[in-house]
Design a protein around this motif. Structure first.
Motif: not given
Length: 300
Positions: A217, A219, A224, A226, A264, A269
């Protein structure tokens, strides 16, 4: 040769993304070819070939995506491709390029400046350039000043050399780093206590493909991303049931995909795929049928 192979090899740097204060550069160890049936498991070929066109040997073209993350105080490399330790037979089978050093150079990344390297798991196509094999047979760290991170369970599993997946684990990719103290081995307990690798970068275990595969991850300022590893290897695999023949535990893989998608999708994300050569980064949403679908952020 696959009909799409080498079409974009000149593009050593796959793209750039901004994530808050983080600068992400998508580099590549090139492409390789794997059996399409193995990549899509029990999904019928009549369905998967609409998304990934096979060659006359039933192989599909896959990418080897590495992400360089510059946080302002650190330079992180996520995954290191196949590397240069494959046997001649394996190089011929997979048609690998071993281009990550050239990709990093094209991106202006000096291996000596890299401070952290994280492997989602230790299959040969994710950690190959952790180390470099030289003509005299010696192996040295590709990133001499970096701290490397991997899951202890991956190392232990690799050392077992089980019939099912021993071909996937090459100890020169990680054992020299463990012996020198340059690689830190994480475990589930330590990750539960503190998953942070550095500020804004943390890991989470998503079992299924392997028992200890990790997502990474990123941030920064409310944004965000991933790098999900082989839980979702390409944008063609976002459907929870489209799991691979390579997955050690496909039922767990389906459950973990659902767990990932439940966060997500609503939180928007950025998903970074390890093996999608044409769509290395996307956001996810549900289509009119309620099925997950990928919206490319980079389409190559």
């Amino acid at each position: 040769m696959h009909p799409a192979a080498r079409a974009t090899d000149a593009n050593l740097v796959r793209g750039h993304l901004a994530l808050g204060d983080f600068a992400l550069t998508l580099c590549s160890d090139g492409t390789y070819l794997l059996d399409g049936g193995a990549m899509f498991g029990v999904v019928p070929k009549t369905l998967w070939q609409k998304r990934a066109v096979p060659d006359d040997l039933n192989r599909i073209l896959l990418g080897l995506n590495s992400v360089v993350v510059r946080t302002g105080s650190a330079t992180l490399v996520i995954e290191t491709g196949v590397g240069n330790k494959q046997s001649e037979k394996m190089r011929e089978i997979h048609q690998t390029n071993a281009q990550l050093p050239a990709s990093l150079a094209a991106a202006g990344v000096d291996p000596a400046e890299v401070t952290h390297v994280i492997n989602t798991h230790l299959h040969f196509d994710h950690c190959g350039w952790n180390t470099t094999l030289h003509a005299d047979g010696s192996v040295t760290p590709t990133f001499p000043n970096a701290r490397y991170f991997a899951h202890r369970g991956e190392v232990e599993h690799g050392h077992l050399q089980l019939d099912r997946d021993r071909v996937s684990y090459l100890s020169p990719n990680y054992d020299p780093l463990i012996e020198s103290g340059q690689m830190t081995l994480l475990d589930n307990d330590s990750i539960r206590r503190d998953p942070t690798i550095l500020p804004g970068v943390w890991v989470e275990v998503f079992p299924g493909h392997t028992a200890q595969m990790m997502g990474i991850h990123l941030e920064s300022h409310g944004q965000h991303a991933c790098y999900i590893g082989d839980l979702i290897p390409t944008s063609h695999h976002v459907d929870p049931t489209w799991v691979m023949g390579y997955d050690l535990d496909p039922i767990t893989c389906i459950e973990q995909r659902k767990r990932f998608l439940a966060r997500a999708i609503p939180e928007q994300w950025i998903v970074l795929f390890p093996h999608d050569h044409h769509i290395p980064a996307a956001t996810l949403s549900l289509n009119e049928k309620g099925k997950p679908t990928a919206t490319p952020l980079l389409q190559l």
